[in-house]
Structure formats: structure tokens, C-alpha cells
Design a protein around this motif. Structure first.
Motif, PDB file in Angstrom:
ATOM      1  N   ALA A  40       0.818  -1.209   0.000  1.00 46.70           N
ATOM      2  CA  ALA A  40       0.000   0.000   0.000  1.00 46.70           C
ATOM      3  C   ALA A  40       0.854   1.263   0.000  1.00 46.70           C
ATOM      4  N   CYS A  62      -4.866   5.847  -2.443  1.00 45.12           N
ATOM      5  CA  CYS A  62      -3.445   6.029  -2.711  1.00 45.12           C
ATOM      6  C   CYS A  62      -2.599   5.836  -1.462  1.00 45.12           C
ATOM      7  N   SER A  65      -4.469   7.506   4.246  1.00 49.38           N
ATOM      8  CA  SER A  65      -4.882   7.062   5.585  1.00 49.38           C
ATOM      9  C   SER A  65      -3.879   6.066   6.133  1.00 49.38           C
ATOM     10  N   ARG A  69      -1.976   6.440   9.623  1.00 54.33           N
ATOM     11  CA  ARG A  69      -2.087   5.462  10.710  1.00 54.33           C
ATOM     12  C   ARG A  69      -0.742   4.891  11.114  1.00 54.33           C
ATOM     13  N   GLU A 194      -9.494  13.177   7.144  1.00 56.01           N
ATOM     14  CA  GLU A 194     -10.694  13.792   6.563  1.00 56.01           C
ATOM     15  C   GLU A 194     -11.684  14.211   7.649  1.00 56.01           C
ATOM     16  N   HIS A 225      -9.659  15.559   0.901  1.00 55.74           N
ATOM     17  CA  HIS A 225      -9.972  15.406  -0.515  1.00 55.74           C
ATOM     18  C   HIS A 225     -10.379  16.742  -1.114  1.00 55.74           C
TER      19      HIS A 225
HETATM   20  N1  LIG Z   1      -7.256  -2.946   6.406  1.00 54.71           N
HETATM   21  C1  LIG Z   1      -6.828  -3.099   5.149  1.00 54.71           C
HETATM   22  N2  LIG Z   1      -6.572  -4.334   4.680  1.00 54.71           N
HETATM   23  C2  LIG Z   1      -6.144  -4.516   3.416  1.00 54.71           C
HETATM   24  N3  LIG Z   1      -5.955  -3.531   2.550  1.00 54.71           N
HETATM   25  C3  LIG Z   1      -6.177  -2.273   2.952  1.00 54.71           C
HETATM   26  C4  LIG Z   1      -6.632  -2.001   4.273  1.00 54.71           C
HETATM   27  N4  LIG Z   1      -6.804  -0.664   4.411  1.00 54.71           N
HETATM   28  C5  LIG Z   1      -6.462  -0.134   3.208  1.00 54.71           C
HETATM   29  N5  LIG Z   1      -6.087  -1.081   2.344  1.00 54.71           N
HETATM   30  C6  LIG Z   1      -5.631  -0.864   0.959  1.00 54.71           C
HETATM   31  O1  LIG Z   1      -4.533  -0.014   0.989  1.00 54.71           O
HETATM   32  C7  LIG Z   1      -4.626   0.969  -0.030  1.00 54.71           C
HETATM   33  C8  LIG Z   1      -4.539   2.356   0.555  1.00 54.71           C
HETATM   34  O2  LIG Z   1      -5.680   2.557   1.383  1.00 54.71           O
HETATM   35  P1  LIG Z   1      -5.915   3.883   2.205  1.00 54.71           P
HETATM   36  O3  LIG Z   1      -7.100   3.661   3.063  1.00 54.71           O
HETATM   37  O4  LIG Z   1      -4.679   4.285   2.865  1.00 54.71           O
HETATM   38  O5  LIG Z   1      -6.286   4.900   1.059  1.00 54.71           O
HETATM   39  P2  LIG Z   1      -6.670   6.429   1.170  1.00 54.71           P
HETATM   40  O6  LIG Z   1      -5.680   7.183   0.414  1.00 54.71           O
HETATM   41  O7  LIG Z   1      -6.887   6.820   2.571  1.00 54.71           O
HETATM   42  O8  LIG Z   1      -8.038   6.444   0.400  1.00 54.71           O
HETATM   43  P3  LIG Z   1      -9.326   7.339   0.701  1.00 54.71           P
HETATM   44  O9  LIG Z   1      -9.035   8.683   0.187  1.00 54.71           O
HETATM   45  O10 LIG Z   1     -10.394   6.670  -0.105  1.00 54.71           O
HETATM   46  O11 LIG Z   1      -9.582   7.284   2.164  1.00 54.71           O
HETATM   47  C9  LIG Z   1      -5.908   0.700  -0.757  1.00 54.71           C
HETATM   48  O12 LIG Z   1      -5.618   0.004  -1.933  1.00 54.71           O
HETATM   49  C10 LIG Z   1      -6.699  -0.166   0.181  1.00 54.71           C
HETATM   50  O13 LIG Z   1      -7.480  -1.065  -0.540  1.00 54.71           O
END
Ligand SMILES: Nc1ncnc2c1ncn2[C@@H]1O[C@H](COP(=O)(O)OP(=O)(O)OP(=O)(O)O)[C@@H](O)[C@H]1O
Ligand SMILES: [Mg+2]
Lengths: 272, 395
Positions: A40, A62, A65, A69, A194, A225
């Protein structure tokens, strides 16, 4: 983890510092994160300065989050997460084996996308973090609760109903309560994922005002966003795409003259 | 234009103008069917209660007389009685009375007379023999029976003098239920907290079904196990006198209460939103603190509901208690034997004469038990409602 020894810098939106230049509070280097087999985050290196609002932007999925975390190790709760590289706060690797995760989370607070006050009274919500830290004196708790609620611009609305349930508040009030809960324990860093995405424009602008207010005392990392929101409240911006950090720097620069084509396309709304 | 269309084609089904069962006849049918099914369960419960209460009615109204010595009317006097008096004397229903001819009535009177003349001499002057033991006073208050040296609560339905004091049964039920709950609730809720909040998924996958499987063990088997093994082991450990007592029964009872309380409490705890847990952990709470200070309070309505249902199960459980202890001794000590209400009904119903006072008293016990469970469930529901309201910030 030791106290940061950095000098406090005067930073304003008009006079932002460049991310990655000079000493900083958070240093992420070559960080990769795997959910099971899928990667990720790819080799992310980023420095985040103290008492600055840093915005993470990028298309959905992307890894914003995920990176956020990483900074308070909330990813530890997910099964099958593996991390390579390092993340340092105040010069200490937070993934070192001797780090007490609970201590870390007391210093790195978090506000979630969906407001999540506990089903307790407003007072107990704000006081909970302090009680966890062993504060028991009623007087001390009372002042801290009042200060935090004032800090979160919620005091006037709730001062007469501190003992009623937090779930009776409106969505915007609940989110400000969560911010009050986070600042009550006086963390060094506040991570916000967010925080205004579920709020109406008025509640959003209150939260934004609040963030501008909070940056005097806290280091804030915020995922958003909303491009306008990023320009309004952040000093520095990092743009992510498919798990990679594409570009980071002063917000003004990212939005007006980005170096990368992809950044330009994203901030001008040509893809997203 | 649209207005016209609307009015003109109100019944033709334009854009769902059709209302009710005309629009979706199958759904309507299914809905009504489900409604009937749920209605019939309510009806069943009601009917059962009516049946039980009807059988017990003469006791509630004080119409039964269980005294051994009753005034005798010689068969020769049959014509001196009004038919209503005769019917009451012979203890017959109106229908039965009308169907009988005079001969049978005389025979019945003879039988009565003979029964009275067979009463042993020593009882003739015994005040106990003249007492109607189905009166409320006799059922609730202690009495100094002949050859006892102080007033006592005694349940001894079989014998020449029927002693129907129901207090020992209530005390027995209460003792066993409370012991059972004292054991079951902490264990079940503790296990639910562990499984839903702290255990690794692997552990959860194994432990949860195993605990829930406990409820599949027939209570006779649990009772058998308690009777043969637990009773002996526990007597050795605690060193009390009576081998089969309320304590053993309560502990054995908890085996049947634990799975119920566990699975409902576990559901309640699992359905607490993950966002609460995350919020607490992000503030620097340990997993244990999160479970205890955030998740458990958030799940109190559900956990409380589990306890209320556990109470209902415990007070209604029959087989285990029947096997483990059965003597109806009036004692508050948990190490004395005890007989619960359900056990009494189960053990004595077969030998009670249908329509007799013993039979009716058993039904009365059943009706009271029914009422107690009903009221406790209602109260529980009320408390749960309050708790939920308070938590959700409604006033
Ligand atoms: N608990 C999880 N288990 C497996 N894959 C995960 C998990 N959480 C996120 N992912 C994957 O990791 C990638 C990044 O996720 P993330 O939640 O960090 O995206 P984001 O940038 O915060 O998106 P958004 O703007 O939609 O919140 C994504 O492809 C998601 O499918
Ligand atoms: Mg996200």
C-alpha cells in the motif's frame, strides 16, 4: 521517546517552510507498508515540521490514511500488516522494539473521518484521555475539560449540558468534541483523517478555523480530498499517488507551480 | 397534464399509484403470513397461561378444601339437601352432576362416609386433620404441626395430612437461581469480553463454538454428571455435610445458563461499533482498558438483556435441579438440599390426582412461576430501554 529539542519556529501560511529542508519533528524514510501481499505504500520518505499543518492529498486508495495510521501505529491493529523502513518522531524510531505503543498514542492523537464520540457524557468523553493518564483530581479534570472544549470552539454550545450524552450532539458538534478529546491530553501531534468530510459547509468552516487556531500549539497532519480546504488550512502539502509520494512542499507551491505533471493534473482537477 | 393523468388512472397502476396489496400481491401475502405466524405464537403463550391459570383457579379463589376430616352427610339424607349443596359436597362440576343418576350420587356419598370412617383414631382429635391446608394462610405461614416443637414451613403433599407450604419451594428456587447466576454471569460475561475484544481470531474461532456447544448438551446429561461426579468432588473440596445441595445444583445449573448469557453478551459486545474501540486506542488506552471502560459500558443494554434471559433460564431449568437435589428443606443455607418450583412440578405432577388439590396447587405454582418470569422480563425490558435512551442522549 525524548522531548523534541527543536527550536520553535515561527511559521505562517505566508511564510511556509519547505518540507524536507532542515530538521523536523517527523521523519519518514523509505517506508513501505504491506497489507498481506499487497503493497500500500512504496518507499515513502517525508519530513514533517513542528507546528505546521501538513496536508496529505491524492486520489482515493493512494495510501494517505495508511501513512497517517503509521504515525501512531494504528495499523498494528490490522492483521497481516508488515512495515519496512522507518518512521521517527523527535529522532526516535517509533517502530523500534522498545517503543511503548500506548505511550506513543498518548503523544500522537488522532481524529477520525467519522466522528466517534463514546456513548458517554460530553464531560466523560473529554476527560477520558486524562483519566487514562492517571489524572483523578476533579478540579484538574474540570479545568482541562473546559480548556479543551474552549479550544475546540464547542464550550459555549455545551457548557450547560456537560453531563448529557455526547451522542445527542449534532454531527459537527460531535466532530469538534472528538477534537476536544484529542487535544485534552496535550499530544505533540494530531493526525486528522478527513475530519470535515461528513460535515456541512458551516460546520466545516468551524473545524477549519479550529485547525488554524490549533496549529499554534500542535503539529497537525491532515488528510483531505478538498483542494480548497488544503489551500486554506495547510502550510505544506504532500501529494500521493498509488502508494508513492509524488511531490511535497509548501502548499502554495504545490498548487501553483508543481514540479510533477501528475500533481498538476490532480490539483487542477484533471483527474482524481 | 400530469394532474389529469393522476386522477384519471388512479386505479390502473400508473407509476405505482396502486396502493397496498394491489401493487405487490405476493409481498402482501408474505407479509400477512408472517404476521399470522407471529400472532399465533403470542396466542399460544396466552392460551398456555389461560390453561394453567384455569386449573389453578380454585386455589386462588380458596374453593378447595384439603382437610382430612370433613363433616359427613349420611346417604340417607340425600333428599334433605338442595341439589346445589349436594353438588358442592360431592365436589362435582355442573355437567358431571347433571349426568349422574340418583344411585351414583348415593354411592358417592357412601364412599365419602366410608373414607371418613377409615381415618385412624389418633388423627380424629388432631387439629391438623381439620385444617384446610390449601388456604393462603396455610400455604404461606409457618405452622406448628403435631409432633413438631416449633412452627415450621413444610411442603409434604403426600400423606394423610397434606402439607402445602410453598415457601420452602420459593426459597429453594431463589437459592439455586441466585447461585447459578452468581456463577454463570461473571464467567459468561468475562468470556464474552475476552472472546469479542481480546482474543486473537484463531482463539475466537475455536472457543466461541465450543462454549455455545455447551447449550446443546441435554440438561439430563449435565444433571447426571453433576450428580455422579461434581457432587462428590465438591463435597471433598468444601467438606460440607449434605452431598446433594443447592450449591451443587446452582453450579450445575450455571452450565446451562453460561452458553445462553455468553452468546447474547458476546453478540452485544461485538456489535459495539469498532470506531469506539479505535477512538479509545488512539487516545492511548490499552486493549483491556478499552474493553472494560468503553466497550462494556456501551454494551450494557445487551449484556443486561443477556442476564435477564439467563435468569429466566435459571429459574425455569428443571432437570438438572431435579437430579441433583430434591428434598424440600426450609433453609437459607446454600449447603442444604433444596427443591425448586419447577422440580416440584415435574416430580409430583405424575402422581397428583387430576383435579385434586395437589394437582391444582402444582398448577398454581406454575402460574406463579409464569408470572414471575413475565414480570422480570418486563422489568428487564424497561431497564434496557432506559439504559439505551440515556446512552443515546434522548431525554
Ligand atoms: N485494512 C486493510 N486491509 C487490506 N488492505 C487495505 C486495508 N486498508 C487499506 N487497504 C488498501 O490499501 C490501499 C490504501 O488505502 P488507504 O485507506 O490508505 O487509502 P486512502 O488514500 O486513505 O483512500 P481514501 O481517500 O479513499 O480514504 C488501498 O488500496 C486499500 O485497498
Ligand atoms: Mg482514507
Amino acid at each position: 521517546m525524548a522531548e523534541t529539542v527543536l527550536p520553535k519556529l515561527e511559521v505562517t501560511p505566508q511564510n511556509p517552510l519547505v518540507v524536507g529542508a532542515g530538521a523536523s519533528l517527523i521523519e519518514i524514510s523509505n517506508l513501505s507498508l504491506f497489507y498481506g501481499k499487497s503493497r500500500a505504500l512504496k518507499d515513502v520518505s517525508l519530513k514533517i515540521r513542528e507546528r505546521v499543518v501538513t496536508a496529505f492529498i491524492g486520489p482515493s486508495g493512494c495510501g494517505k490514511s495508511t501513512l497517517l495510521r503509521c504515525l501512531n501505529r494504528m495499523n498494528d491493529l490490522i492483521d497481516g500488516v508488515r512495515i519496512e523502513g522507518s518512521a521517527k518522531i523527535g529522532g526516535h524510531d517509533i517502530y523500534a522494539p522498545d517503543v511503548d505503543v500506548i505511550e506513543l498514542r498518548k503523544r500522537v492523537g488522532m481524529v477520525f473521518q467519522k466522528s466517534n464520540p463514546f456513548p458517554k457524557s460530553i464531560y466523560d468523553n473529554v476527560a477520558y484521555g486524562l483519566k487514562l493518564q492517571g489524572v483523578t483530581s476533579k478540579g484538574e479534570l474540570d479545568t482541562a475539560v473546559e480548556q479543551s472544549l474552549i479550544g475546540a470552539a464547542l464550550w459555549d454550545e455545551v457548557k450547560d449540558r456537560l453531563q448529557s450524552s455526547a451522542l445527542g450532539l449534532s454531527g459537527g458538534q460531535q466532530q469538534r468534541l472528538c477534537i476536544a478529546r484529542a487535544i485534552a491530553v496535550k499530544p505533540e501531534i494530531i493526525l486528522m483523517d478527513e475530519p470535515a468530510s461528513a460535515l456541512d459547509p458551516i460546520a466545516t468552516s468551524r473545524v477549519e478555523d479550529l485547525i488554524l487556531e490549533l496549529r499554534k500549539d500542535f503539529t497537525i497532519v491532515i488528510v483531505t480530498h478538498n483542494m480548497q480546504q488544503a489551500t486554506r488550512i495547510s502550510d505544506e502539502t504532500a501529494f500521493f499517488y498509488m502508494g508513492e509520494l509524488i511531490e511535497s512542499g509548501p502548499t502554495q507551491k504545490i498548487f501553483t507551480m508543481p514540479k510533477q505533471k501528475r500533481t498538476e493534473d490532480y490539483v487542477t482537477g484533471r483527474f482524481g | 397534464m400530469p394532474q389529469q393523468q393522476h386522477q384519471g388512472k388512479l386505479t390502473s397502476g400508473w407509476m405505482g399509484i396502486h396502493r397496498g396489496h394491489k401493487a405487490r400481491p405476493l409481498e402482501w401475502l408474505a407479509e400477512k403470513f408472517i404476521f399470522l405466524v407471529s400472532l399465533s405464537t403470542i396466542l399460544m403463550v396466552f392460551l398456555i397461561f389461560v390453561f394453567v391459570a384455569r386449573e389453578a383457579l380454585p386455589i386462588f379463589l380458596g374453593k378447595e378444601n384439603s382437610a382430612l376430616i370433613k363433616p359427613v352427610i349420611p346417604p340417607a339424607d340425600i333428599d334433605k339437601l338442595k341439589s346445589e349443596e349436594l353438588r358442592a359436597y360431592l365436589n362435582l362440576t355442573e355437567k358431571q352432576f347433571q349426568k349422574m343418576d340418583r344411585e351414583t350420587k348415593v354411592d358417592l356419598m357412601l364412599v365419602k362416609q366410608e373414607a371418613q370412617s377409615e381415618i385412624p383414631e389418633r388423627l380424629l382429635n388432631d387439629p391438623d386433620a381439620k385444617l384446610n391446608t390449601t388456604e393462603w394462610g396455610a400455604m404461606l405461614k409457618p405452622r406448628q404441626w403435631a409432633s413438631y416443637n416449633k412452627p415450621e414451613y413444610i411442603w409434604q403433599p403426600i400423606g394423610q395430612i397434606h402439607k402445602y407450604n410453598i415457601i420452602p419451594l420459593f426459597v429453594g428456587s431463589l437459592k439455586i437461581t441466585i447461585i447459578g447466576l452468581l456463577f454463570a454471569v461473571p464467567l459468561a460475561v468475562g468470556a464474552a469480553i475476552y472472546i469479542s475484544q481480546l482474543a486473537r481470531p484463531r482463539v475466537r474461532e475455536v472457543v466461541k463454538p465450543v462454549i455455545e456447544m455447551l447449550s446443546g448438551i441435554p440438561s439430563v446429561v449435565v444433571g447426571f454428571f453433576a450428580l455422579l461426579i461434581m457432587a462428590t468432588v465438591m463435597q471433598k473440596v468444601f467438606g460440607y455435610e449434605t452431598r446433594l445441595n443447592a450449591f451443587v445444583a446452582g453450579v450445575a445449573l450455571s452450565f446451562s445458563v453460561i452458553p445462553l448469557v455468553f452468546s447474547i453478551a458476546e453478540d452485544a459486545l461485538t456489535s459495539v461499533p469498532r470506531s469506539y474501540t479505535q477512538g479509545a486506542l488512539a487516545l492511548g488506552a490499552s486493549r483491556w482498558q478499552t474493553a472494560w471502560q468503553i466497550v462494556l459500558p456501551a454494551a450494557t443494554p445487551g449484556v443486561f438483556a443477556a442476564v435477564v434471559l439467563g435468569f429466566g433460564r435459571a429459574i425455569g431449568e428443571t432437570m438438572i435441579v431435579l437430579m441433583v437435589c430434591s428434598a424440600s428443606v426450609m433453609s437459607w443455607s446454600i449447603f442444604d438440599s433444596a427443591r425448586s418450583i419447577t422440580t416440584t412440578i415435574a416430580a409430583e405432577m405424575a402422581e397428583a390426582v387430576a383435579g385434586g388439590h395437589h394437582y391444582r396447587i402444582l398448577f398454581m405454582l406454575g402460574a406463579i412461576l409464569f408470572a414471575v418470569t413475565f414480570v422480570s422480563n418486563m422489568l428487564g425490558e424497561l431497564v434496557i430501554h432506559r439504559l439505551k435512551h440515556k446512552m443515546e442522549g434522548k431525554r
